[in-house]
Scaffold this active site. Structure first.
Site, short mmCIF file in Angstrom:
data_model
loop_
_atom_site.label_atom_id
_atom_site.label_comp_id
_atom_site.label_asym_id
_atom_site.label_seq_id
_atom_site.Cartn_x
_atom_site.Cartn_y
_atom_site.Cartn_z
N HIS A 352 32.23 46.99 36.86
CA HIS A 352 31.56 48.30 36.84
C HIS A 352 30.88 48.52 35.50
O HIS A 352 31.27 49.39 34.70
CB HIS A 352 32.56 49.41 37.13
CG HIS A 352 33.04 49.41 38.56
ND1 HIS A 352 34.25 48.87 38.94
CD2 HIS A 352 32.46 49.88 39.69
CE1 HIS A 352 34.40 49.01 40.25
NE2 HIS A 352 33.32 49.62 40.74
N ASP A 510 25.56 50.17 46.86
CA ASP A 510 26.80 50.02 46.11
C ASP A 510 27.70 48.96 46.74
O ASP A 510 28.53 48.35 46.06
CB ASP A 510 27.53 51.36 46.06
CG ASP A 510 28.49 51.46 44.89
OD1 ASP A 510 28.35 50.69 43.93
OD2 ASP A 510 29.39 52.32 44.95
N ASN A 513 26.79 43.62 47.52
CA ASN A 513 27.05 42.28 46.98
C ASN A 513 27.12 41.20 48.05
O ASN A 513 26.51 40.13 47.90
CB ASN A 513 28.34 42.26 46.16
CG ASN A 513 28.28 43.14 44.92
OD1 ASN A 513 29.30 43.54 44.40
ND2 ASN A 513 27.08 43.46 44.46
N PHE A 564 36.87 42.27 53.92
CA PHE A 564 35.98 43.27 53.33
C PHE A 564 34.67 43.35 54.11
O PHE A 564 34.18 44.44 54.42
CB PHE A 564 35.73 42.88 51.87
CG PHE A 564 34.78 43.79 51.13
CD1 PHE A 564 34.94 45.15 51.14
CD2 PHE A 564 33.72 43.25 50.42
CE1 PHE A 564 34.06 45.98 50.44
CE2 PHE A 564 32.84 44.06 49.72
CZ PHE A 564 33.02 45.43 49.74
#
Length: 656
Positions: A352, A510, A513, A564
């Site tokens: 972050h 956000d 990735n 995920f």
């Protein structure tokens, strides 16, 4: 192209398919005197500075050869009463057969539309005599086809009548179970959470690592009511207890009083070509020339910009979109603010940090540029979205909200345990605007400034991952409800609808990735795992329970990425792709390829491989991350009392 709906009863399962034709297009207001106010909708005689023309999206069919997320699986096994039976979108298919509807309210609308069309077929009542006749416009795909159909036989008439009655009964059952205090989005959110819990239960049973990954997803992406029990502290660890008590006493003294931001950075020189001084100007310019491309190498940009990727990326986007010209932002003021902002991102935080902020900002810039959203958002909304992305993780301490709550940190106390970090990011960013030559919004009108602040707050708060399922349910309900509404046009004529699309756009960025080229995705994976492990180290030192996925000695990284993607990233991006089809198809392709990569490299048993083999493989990529983990409790933005400064120059951490 007419609407086709059919209902198949399979035991207690219902299949609902809705054909919606043709593809998304954009309809834009034609009057040059018309401008859009994000607060009040379209209004005449607005200044072009306020906004540009409003537009709507015509929703359309999706491709039929793509793997569906878990949201398209049967849910009827988990309903508690016969009156709660769900119209499942897919019972046996793993690919889109038609355009499938999964949100409860949209399913009810689709079913009622089927009842209406059946009624017209049975009675031969002219559709244009209905008070809803005016609802069918040029984009409507729901025109009944009874005019040229032959008269039904007695058997067909009876069969259709019974099917229509059954359909109507199902709608009534659904409406009877709706609680008056719940919104239609709550219905979808509850359903999605129930389905996710089922999926995670199966995933947890697969292995010990599956259980840990399921616990992580549950704790991170579901907004659960906080347990009343405090974190477990070892009885024998009295030194840690005393240390924690001292920390709490120290931080309590800083919550009240006037707080002043300390900073040293300023920009007064000639504006560099790309916003940053670098000896690699030409090579940096080449990379920034691809700023409109998904998957640009943000790590290389960081290297070439002297670790100022956020400043040069945001500055380049402002230039390309002419935001400085539109809102009269002096270049020196913009650079002064951006340099201050970037300075407040922790350089030693593995994930972050300023590189992540630059990545999210650039990703949102690309999503705003897709053909389906051309001319949809106003300049003010675009400014708010880019600004929100740039600030969305400023002064992040490298630990989770739950860690701050569990340790009774100053920030958790200040924000009452609610979206702790997200509120802090906003406070830091807006406080920085008050510094000398930092107010980039100085030439906005009062109303523009208020509206922009409201939008930025809404977008940054939406990055709280515990709100993920709520935002996904709201978004999917909005898209599907408009698909079955009759016109198939997502009008976006209210603030709530427009901000909902922007919130999910930022949320997608956000969580982008896994949609990037594999070489970039793997670097992000290494970084987030290192950040998790550092938090786990701190929890171990404090005698606390180690959070899921934070124990560096017991994690299967590869399987965590598969979970995920399957349960969080894919359903979100799948919904975004529904909205802007076909503009996100390449992104979905990359996501599936990356998921397959991690699926194929899952080890046979939970690994210490990440700590042993993987550490050696990824060491080079993490060389710039300091090994000392103590900094995670130190938030760079010091909120100190003007009249109560720490003695001897000592700085008191605010993050733990």
């Amino acid at each position: 192209m007419g609407e086709t709906q059919h209902v198949v009863v399979q035991g207690e399962r219902r299949l609902s398919r809705l054909k919606i034709g043709p593809k998304i297009s954009v309809t834009t207001a034609t009057s040059t005197e018309q401008y859009f106010d994000v607060e009040n909708g379209a209004s005449p005689n607005k200044s072009p500075l306020d906004a540009s023309s409003p537009s709507g999206l015509v929703l359309q069919n999706l491709p039929q050869q793509r793997r569906e997320s878990f949201l398209y699986r049967s849910d009827s096994d988990f309903e508690l009463s016969p009156k709660s039976l769900s119209r499942n979108s897919s019972v046996t298919s793993e690919v889109h057969a038609d355009d499938l509807i999964v949100t409860p309210f949209a399913q009810i609308l689709a079913s009622l539309r089927s009842v209406r069309n059946n009624y017209i077929t049975l009675t031969h009542v002219p559709a244009n005599r209905s008070r809803r006749g005016s609802a069918t416009g040029p984009h409507s795909n729901h025109q009944p086809q009874h005019l040229n159909t032959p008269k039904l036989s007695e058997d067909s008439f009876t069969k259709l009548s019974l099917e229509t009655l059954e359909e109507l009964d199902w709608c009534l059952d659904q409406l009877e179970t709706i609680q008056t205090h719940r919104s239609v989005s709550d219905m979808a959110s509850s359903k999605f959470k129930r389905m996710l819990n089922r999926e995670l239960s199966h995933f947890a049973e697969s292995s010990k690592s599956g259980n840990q990954i399921s616990e992580y997803i549950c704790n991170t992406f579901l907004d659960k009511q906080q347990e009343m029990d405090s974190p477990t502290i070892k009885v024998e660890d009295t030194d840690n207890q005393q240390k924690n008590k001292k920390d709490k006493k120290a931080t309590m003294a800083q919550i009240v009083g006037v707080r002043k931001l300390k900073h040293t950075n300023s920009f007064t020189g000639v504006v560099p070509r790309h916003g940053v001084e670098t000896v690699h100007e030409e090579e940096l310019g080449t990379l920034l020339g691809d700023i409109d491309r998904w998957g640009v190498d943000i790590f290389r940009i960081a290297e070439l910009s002297n670790n100022r990727p956020l400043t040069c990326v945001t500055y380049t986007i402002f230039q390309e979109r002419e935001l400085m010209k539109t809102f009269k932002i002096p270049p020196t003021t913009l650079l002064t603010y951006l340099l201050h902002l970037e300075e407040h991102y922790g350089r030693l935080i593995p994930y972050h940090n300023n590189i992540h902020a630059a990545d999210v900002t650039q990703s949102t810039h690309v999503l705003l540029s897709v053909a389906a959203l051309e001319n949809v958002f106003t300049d003010l909304e675009i400014l708010a979205a880019i600004f929100a992305c740039a600030i969305h993780d400023v002064d992040h301490p490298g630990v989770t909200n739950q860690f701050l709550v569990n340790t009774s940190s100053e920030l958790a106390l200040m924000y009452n345990d609610e979206s702790v970090l997200e509120n802090h990011h906003l406070a830091v960013a807006f406080k920085l605007l008050q510094e000398d030559n930092c107010d980039i919004f100085v030439n906005l009108t009062k109303k523009q400034r208020q509206t922009l602040r409201r939008m930025v707050i809404d977008m940054v708060l939406s990055t709280d991952m515990t709100k993920h399922m709520e935002h996904l349910a709201n978004f999917k309900t909005m898209v599907e409800t408009n698909k079955v509404s009759g016109t198939g046009v997502l009008s976006l004529d209210s603030y709530s609808d427009r901000i909902q699309v922007l919130q999910n756009m930022v949320h997608c960025s956000d969580l982008s990735n896994p949609t990037k080229p594999l070489c970039i995705y793997r670097q992000w994976t290494d970084r987030i795992m290192e950040e998790f492990f550092r938090q786990g180290d701190k929890e171990r030192e404090r005698g606390m329970d180690i959070s899921p996925m934070c124990d560096r000695h017991n994690v299967t990284v590869e399987k965590s990425q598969v979970g995920f993607i399957d349960y969080i990233v894919h359903p979100l991006w799948e919904t975004w792709a529904d909205l802007v089809h076909p503009d996100a198809q390449d992104i979905l392709d990359t996501l599936e390829d990356n998921r397959d990569y991690y699926q194929n490299v899952i080890p046979m048993s939970p690994t210490k491989s990440f700590c042993n083999k993987r550490t050696s493989e990824t060491g080079d990529r993490l060389d710039n991350i300091a090994e000392d983990t103590d900094h995670m409790g130190n938030i760079q933005f010091k909120l100190t009392l003007e009249d109560d400064q720490p003695e001897d120059g000592e700085k008191t951490p605010t993050g733990s």
